[in-house]
Design a protein around this motif. Structure first.
Motif, PDB file in Angstrom:
ATOM      1  N   GLY A   1     -34.400 -41.105  55.134  1.00 37.65           N
ATOM      2  CA  GLY A   1     -35.617 -40.747  55.939  1.00 37.65           C
ATOM      3  C   GLY A   1     -35.650 -40.363  57.221  1.00 37.65           C
ATOM      4  N   ARG A   2     -34.665 -40.848  58.056  1.00 36.49           N
ATOM      5  CA  ARG A   2     -34.746 -40.464  59.190  1.00 36.49           C
ATOM      6  C   ARG A   2     -34.208 -38.867  59.411  1.00 36.49           C
ATOM      7  NH1 ARG A   2     -34.833 -44.315  63.374  1.00 36.49           N
ATOM      8  NH2 ARG A   2     -34.653 -46.544  62.601  1.00 36.49           N
TER       9      ARG A   2
ATOM     10  N   SER B   1     -41.483 -43.508  67.541  1.00 31.66           N
ATOM     11  CA  SER B   1     -40.632 -42.643  68.487  1.00 31.66           C
ATOM     12  C   SER B   1     -41.562 -41.311  68.859  1.00 31.66           C
ATOM     13  CB  SER B   1     -39.582 -42.044  67.916  1.00 31.66           C
ATOM     14  OG  SER B   1     -39.645 -41.562  66.566  1.00 31.66           O
TER      15      SER B   1
ATOM     16  N   ILE C   1     -44.180 -38.056  59.302  1.00 32.64           N
ATOM     17  CA  ILE C   1     -43.665 -39.451  59.215  1.00 32.64           C
ATOM     18  C   ILE C   1     -43.686 -39.608  57.642  1.00 32.64           C
ATOM     19  CG2 ILE C   1     -45.935 -40.537  59.551  1.00 32.64           C
ATOM     20  CD1 ILE C   1     -42.370 -42.270  59.804  1.00 32.64           C
TER      21      ILE C   1
ATOM     22  N   LYS D   1     -36.314 -44.328  76.038  1.00 31.15           N
ATOM     23  CA  LYS D   1     -37.803 -44.382  75.285  1.00 31.15           C
ATOM     24  C   LYS D   1     -37.606 -44.561  74.053  1.00 31.15           C
ATOM     25  CE  LYS D   1     -38.547 -39.366  74.852  1.00 31.15           C
ATOM     26  NZ  LYS D   1     -39.191 -38.197  75.474  1.00 31.15           N
ATOM     27  N   ASN D   2     -36.661 -44.004  73.374  1.00 32.22           N
ATOM     28  CA  ASN D   2     -36.527 -44.185  71.944  1.00 32.22           C
ATOM     29  C   ASN D   2     -35.197 -43.768  71.431  1.00 32.22           C
ATOM     30  OD1 ASN D   2     -36.346 -41.357  72.197  1.00 32.22           O
ATOM     31  ND2 ASN D   2     -38.685 -41.048  71.519  1.00 32.22           N
ATOM     32  N   ILE D   3     -34.778 -44.269  70.264  1.00 32.18           N
ATOM     33  CA  ILE D   3     -33.646 -44.054  69.508  1.00 32.18           C
ATOM     34  C   ILE D   3     -33.806 -43.165  68.282  1.00 32.18           C
ATOM     35  CG2 ILE D   3     -31.568 -44.893  68.391  1.00 32.18           C
ATOM     36  CD1 ILE D   3     -32.047 -47.453  70.044  1.00 32.18           C
TER      37      ILE D   3
ATOM     38  N   ARG E   1     -39.750 -58.232  57.944  1.00 36.01           N
ATOM     39  CA  ARG E   1     -39.075 -58.083  59.158  1.00 36.01           C
ATOM     40  C   ARG E   1     -38.520 -56.619  59.134  1.00 36.01           C
ATOM     41  NH1 ARG E   1     -33.567 -59.749  60.293  1.00 36.01           N
ATOM     42  NH2 ARG E   1     -33.525 -60.490  58.164  1.00 36.01           N
ATOM     43  N   ARG E   2     -37.930 -56.162  57.991  1.00 38.38           N
ATOM     44  CA  ARG E   2     -37.070 -54.775  58.001  1.00 38.38           C
ATOM     45  C   ARG E   2     -38.273 -53.847  58.137  1.00 38.38           C
ATOM     46  NH1 ARG E   2     -33.682 -57.725  53.901  1.00 38.38           N
ATOM     47  NH2 ARG E   2     -32.029 -58.717  55.089  1.00 38.38           N
TER      48      ARG E   2
ATOM     49  N   TRP F   1     -32.551 -53.880  66.980  1.00 36.97           N
ATOM     50  CA  TRP F   1     -33.214 -52.407  67.345  1.00 36.97           C
ATOM     51  C   TRP F   1     -33.367 -51.602  65.939  1.00 36.97           C
ATOM     52  CZ3 TRP F   1     -35.581 -52.670  71.556  1.00 36.97           C
ATOM     53  CH2 TRP F   1     -34.925 -53.244  72.730  1.00 36.97           C
TER      54      TRP F   1
ATOM     55  N   ASP G   1     -37.783 -61.570  55.284  1.00 38.61           N
ATOM     56  CA  ASP G   1     -36.761 -60.414  55.333  1.00 38.61           C
ATOM     57  C   ASP G   1     -37.513 -59.105  55.063  1.00 38.61           C
ATOM     58  OD1 ASP G   1     -34.797 -62.233  56.026  1.00 38.61           O
ATOM     59  OD2 ASP G   1     -33.929 -62.221  54.183  1.00 38.61           O
TER      60      ASP G   1
ATOM     61  N   ILE H   1     -34.940 -60.140  64.976  1.00 38.52           N
ATOM     62  CA  ILE H   1     -35.187 -58.620  65.122  1.00 38.52           C
ATOM     63  C   ILE H   1     -34.038 -57.965  65.878  1.00 38.52           C
ATOM     64  CG2 ILE H   1     -36.989 -57.332  66.477  1.00 38.52           C
ATOM     65  CD1 ILE H   1     -38.076 -58.423  64.133  1.00 38.52           C
TER      66      ILE H   1
ATOM     67  N   PRO I   1     -38.760 -48.877  69.513  1.00 37.36           N
ATOM     68  CA  PRO I   1     -38.230 -47.418  70.173  1.00 37.36           C
ATOM     69  C   PRO I   1     -37.396 -46.677  68.915  1.00 37.36           C
ATOM     70  CG  PRO I   1     -37.049 -49.288  70.749  1.00 37.36           C
ATOM     71  CD  PRO I   1     -38.250 -50.084  70.099  1.00 37.36           C
ATOM     72  N   ALA I   2     -36.824 -47.452  67.914  1.00 36.48           N
ATOM     73  CA  ALA I   2     -36.340 -46.901  66.984  1.00 36.48           C
ATOM     74  C   ALA I   2     -36.979 -46.879  65.423  1.00 36.48           C
ATOM     75  CB  ALA I   2     -34.920 -47.535  66.541  1.00 36.48           C
ATOM     76  N   GLY I   3     -38.309 -47.146  65.548  1.00 42.11           N
ATOM     77  CA  GLY I   3     -39.030 -47.107  64.489  1.00 42.11           C
ATOM     78  C   GLY I   3     -39.443 -45.671  64.334  1.00 42.11           C
ATOM     79  N   LEU I   4     -39.538 -45.397  63.117  1.00 40.73           N
ATOM     80  CA  LEU I   4     -39.683 -43.901  62.800  1.00 40.73           C
ATOM     81  C   LEU I   4     -41.357 -43.336  63.149  1.00 40.73           C
ATOM     82  CD1 LEU I   4     -37.386 -44.775  61.001  1.00 40.73           C
ATOM     83  CD2 LEU I   4     -37.851 -42.501  59.546  1.00 40.73           C
TER      84      LEU I   4
ATOM     85  N   CYS J   1     -40.330 -35.801  68.724  1.00 46.18           N
ATOM     86  CA  CYS J   1     -39.254 -36.547  69.856  1.00 46.18           C
ATOM     87  C   CYS J   1     -37.984 -35.966  69.514  1.00 46.18           C
ATOM     88  CB  CYS J   1     -39.307 -38.216  69.822  1.00 46.18           C
ATOM     89  SG  CYS J   1     -38.980 -38.575  67.989  1.00 46.18           S
TER      90      CYS J   1
ATOM     91  N   ARG K   1     -34.529 -36.677  56.877  1.00 41.38           N
ATOM     92  CA  ARG K   1     -35.676 -35.915  56.254  1.00 41.38           C
ATOM     93  C   ARG K   1     -36.762 -35.460  57.364  1.00 41.38           C
ATOM     94  NH1 ARG K   1     -38.480 -38.964  51.410  1.00 41.38           N
ATOM     95  NH2 ARG K   1     -36.591 -39.314  49.878  1.00 41.38           N
ATOM     96  N   GLN K   2     -37.053 -36.500  58.326  1.00 38.27           N
ATOM     97  CA  GLN K   2     -37.962 -36.523  59.220  1.00 38.27           C
ATOM     98  C   GLN K   2     -37.698 -35.660  60.356  1.00 38.27           C
ATOM     99  OE1 GLN K   2     -38.906 -40.008  61.585  1.00 38.27           O
ATOM    100  NE2 GLN K   2     -40.936 -39.436  61.955  1.00 38.27           N
TER     101      GLN K   2
ATOM    102  N   MET L   1     -39.155 -53.345  61.581  1.00 39.09           N
ATOM    103  CA  MET L   1     -38.356 -52.657  62.469  1.00 39.09           C
ATOM    104  C   MET L   1     -38.188 -51.359  62.082  1.00 39.09           C
ATOM    105  SD  MET L   1     -35.023 -55.005  62.871  1.00 39.09           S
ATOM    106  CE  MET L   1     -34.930 -56.121  61.390  1.00 39.09           C
ATOM    107  N   ARG L   2     -38.217 -50.655  60.887  1.00 38.99           N
ATOM    108  CA  ARG L   2     -38.233 -49.218  60.654  1.00 38.99           C
ATOM    109  C   ARG L   2     -39.455 -48.588  61.120  1.00 38.99           C
ATOM    110  NH1 ARG L   2     -37.937 -51.402  55.219  1.00 38.99           N
ATOM    111  NH2 ARG L   2     -40.026 -50.995  53.947  1.00 38.99           N
TER     112      ARG L   2
ATOM    113  N   ALA M   1     -40.529 -39.540  55.291  1.00 41.05           N
ATOM    114  CA  ALA M   1     -39.537 -40.428  55.640  1.00 41.05           C
ATOM    115  C   ALA M   1     -39.894 -41.533  54.710  1.00 41.05           C
ATOM    116  CB  ALA M   1     -39.524 -40.785  57.126  1.00 41.05           C
ATOM    117  N   ALA M   2     -41.082 -41.918  54.245  1.00 39.41           N
ATOM    118  CA  ALA M   2     -41.174 -42.851  53.103  1.00 39.41           C
ATOM    119  C   ALA M   2     -40.604 -44.375  53.615  1.00 39.41           C
ATOM    120  CB  ALA M   2     -40.687 -42.615  51.911  1.00 39.41           C
ATOM    121  N   ILE M   3     -41.331 -44.851  54.831  1.00 35.02           N
ATOM    122  CA  ILE M   3     -40.640 -45.844  55.253  1.00 35.02           C
ATOM    123  C   ILE M   3     -41.590 -47.325  54.864  1.00 35.02           C
ATOM    124  CG2 ILE M   3     -39.659 -44.951  57.399  1.00 35.02           C
ATOM    125  CD1 ILE M   3     -42.142 -45.811  59.073  1.00 35.02           C
ATOM    126  N   GLY M   4     -42.697 -46.893  54.176  1.00 36.65           N
ATOM    127  CA  GLY M   4     -43.676 -48.044  53.737  1.00 36.65           C
ATOM    128  C   GLY M   4     -43.199 -48.664  52.797  1.00 36.65           C
TER     129      GLY M   4
END
Lengths: 454, 183
Positions: B88-89, A376, A228, B177-179, A361-362, B78, A358, B76, A370-373, B100, B91-92, A365-366, A231-234
């Motif tokens: 980032g995706r 998953s 994770i 289960k995930n995307i 929220r973003r 997906w 905002d 909110i 289910p789509a969070g890095l 996954c 790269r991961q 979501m990342r 991906a640097a999502i923080g």
């Protein structure tokens, strides 16, 4: 096939959950009979998370929620009182609410047209005179309401069992931590709202895989989530090697697995070396400067509120299936023995400016869902761990929950809590112990120690 | 006069056909990059200011369809992100330890019913429909159907770049289960 009896002290069930040795049979995760018993013994009794009052701010507002496998309606009636009803018509069982949320004056069944007021009263029965001869007692056939409901600092909880203890007693020593999860960043009680809508998705695993391991399994992080940080999502982006934490500033503290063994609740919580609240350090560099500015000011206000007080503890998994944290609520509903419906809610300061909402929220979501890095990879592991535990041979092999076994202790700074090293399986053992108590109990009177002496 | 107008119309029609064809080829090429897991190359076709949004879809009362799909402004979804997270995706996935997607899923995009709107400046609005099939490990199958609403922008190097993509998935509770891949 394991034969299960619900009576107190049933040996066949107890033999599957050996807490002294830390050996738990896979049967309790894969056995259909045990699952059916859980729906009655656990979900028919425990306090369950329903939602938040911000989802239904006005009279007539409703939100379709869920208790165990069943659909329920959280509704604010025309007088402003909150109710939770089973979503089924009393006549032939059709769902009377088929929208995710909304506002209504009546819930009208689309089958034969019975209609119910927002307070659950049956008010309309077609052919009441001609077919029922006015003999049907409408007061007996209102929407079926939960046994007890509680508005806990804005969060809504309910139980089917009228004999359940008051919700605050149910939380025990975690009441304060859960309360703080619903306070705004500046320390105002009931200062948050939930973003809409709830994220809901299906996982192919037993509900206990996520619910009993989350916030009790720090061991998984370094392996499951190894990918994770690149991906640097923080909110800091690439700074600090892609650290994902939403708030950098923390007082010196020690993290523990903390749980209330008798109640089954537990989390990864801190004991702080200093009282009060740590000064803010910029964390949200990838967002407009107003975001850090807001959090800094909020932190200063909160510091005044808690000056001199120690804020040990925090959010936790509240038995059986919801994890309450400061910015997210993770909820796992049973959906058949091998399936789970996962829900995510996200809190945000009600009075925060849009730029902060905002950003928050973003980030959520990342990170989550289910789509969070991050999450998953959890789904993948729970999915295939579950699948590979169903076989006739696999079922014979118990799962060891031995990390930290016998190394638990207490600390006067957090009364009521059982502590263990930050990486242990203590919280999972606490949940399993409470699960066993629920599964064996004939009623709430057996669920020691809550109703002790009552 | 009449002849000139006919020539003009023919030319417009031809331009229109060329544009339609050009965009369909672009979308097919993009699907090929995704299906063949050439994610780094795919990122070259993503505009730096892309808004990549996949709303959640509600069950709402008739007459309230305006709020059926969640808003990127306040609700909110997906997925609701820009290029930084898309990078980032990728790269991961490319770490080889993103469990996954390790081993990688087999994903196939079928893109159809491509509607190309009149260009505005260097941008053009495009709507398409998708069937995305994911198969992973031995017998895991997910099927996604829905609509994409894109804004494509002309680019001197890559021909087109995707400046905006809204993915309208035809599900309420997400049944996967995930995307962990791209639409």
């Amino acid at each position: 096939m394991v034969h299960i009896l619900p009576s107190l002290g049933d040996r066949s069930l107890r033999s599957l959950v050996d807490l002294e040795q830390g050996l738990i049979s896979r049967e309790i995760y894969v056995n259909e009979d045990i699952y059916k018993q859980e729906l009655e013994q656990v979900y028919g009794r425990a306090w369950l998370f329903i939602g938040h009052e911000s989802l239904v701010p006005n009279p007539g507002d409703f939100f379709k929620s869920r208790m165990g496998e069943e659909s329920v309606i959280l509704v604010r009636d025309h007088k402003g009182v909150l109710h939770v009803f089973l979503n089924t018509c009393r006549h032939r069982g059709m769902k009377v609410c088929r929208y995710d949320d909304g506002n209504t004056r009546l819930f009208t069944c689309p089958f034969h047209g019975w209609s119910y007021d927002t307070d659950g009263k049956l008010v309309g029965v077609p052919h009441f005179k001609t077919a029922f001869h006015e003999e049907l007692d409408k007061s007996e056939f209102g929407l079926y309401e939960v046994g007890r409901i509680c508005n806990f600092y804005g969060s809504i909880w309910a139980t089917w069992d009228r004999d359940a203890p008051p919700f605050e007693d149910y939380l025990g020593a975690y009441a304060d931590g859960v309360r703080r999860c619903f306070e705004s960043m500046d320390g105002v009680d009931n200062g948050v709202e939930l973003f809409r809508p709830v994220q809901r998705w299906r996982l192919p695993c037993n509900w206990k895989f996520p619910a009993f391991s989350f916030d009790g399994d720090r061991m998984h992080g370094v392996t499951t989530h190894r990918s994770i940080n690149v991906a640097a999502i923080g909110p800091q982006g690439d700074r600090n090697e892609g650290d994902r934490h939403p708030m950098r500033a923390r007082f010196p503290s020690t993290n523990y697995e903390m749980s209330i063994r008798e109640l089954g609740h537990g989390g990864h919580n801190a004991i702080y070396d200093l009282p009060g609240v740590a000064p803010y350090v910029d964390t949200w560099q990838t967002e407009p400067p107003e975001v850090d500015e807001y959090y800094r000011q909020a932190r200063e206000k909160k510091a005044k509120k808690y000056e001199g007080q120690f804020l040990h503890g925090g959010g936790a998994l509240i038995f059986p299936n919801v994890n309450i944290q400061e910015q997210r609520i993770l909820h796992w509903h049973p959906h058949g023995v091998g399936a789970t419906e996962s829900w995510r809610f996200y809190q945000v300061d009600r009075n925060a400016p849009k730029v902060v909402k905002d950003a928050q929220r973003r980030y959520m979501m990342r990170y989550c869902g289910p789509a969070g890095l991050t999450e998953s990879d959890d789904m993948e592991n729970w999915n295939y761990a579950s699948e590979a535990s169903t076989g006739a041979m696999a079922r014979r092999l118990p799962y060891p929950f031995k990390a930290g076994l016998g190394h638990d202790y207490t600390d006067d700074r957090v009364p009521g809590m059982t502590l263990n090293f930050d990486i242990a399986e203590e919280n999972q053992r606490s949940r399993l112990a409470r699960w066993l108590a629920f599964m064996e109990a004939g009623s709430w009177n057996d669920l020691y120690p809550l109703n002790k002496g009552k | 006069m009449t002849t000139d107008m006919t020539v003009e119309t023919m030319q417009q029609m031809l331009e229109r056909l060329m544009l339609q064809r050009d965009i369909e080829e672009f979308l097919s090429m993009e699907a090929e990059l995704l299906d063949e897991r050439r994610y780094d190359e795919w990122l070259e076709y993503i505009a730096d200011d892309i808004h990549y949004h996949m709303p959640i879809r509600r069950n709402v009362r008739f007459g309230e369809q305006y709020r059926e799909n969640t808003s990127a402004d306040s609700e909110i979804s997906w997925i609701d992100e820009g290029k930084r997270v898309l990078i980032g995706r990728v790269r991961q996935i490319n770490t080889g330890i993103h469990w996954c997607e390790e081993p990688l899923s087999r994903v196939r995009h079928v893109i159809s019913n491509v509607q190309v709107y009149d260009p505005e400046g260097d941008e053009v609005k495009v709507r398409s429909r998708f069937i995305v099939y994911r198969n992973r490990m031995e017998d895991e199958v997910d099927l996604f159907a829905g609509k994409r609403e894109d804004i494509l922008r002309r680019d001197s190097v890559t021909g087109w770049k995707i400046a905006k993509r809204t993915i309208v998935l035809d599900q309420n509770v997400l049944l996967a289960k995930n995307i962990t891949f791209f639409f």
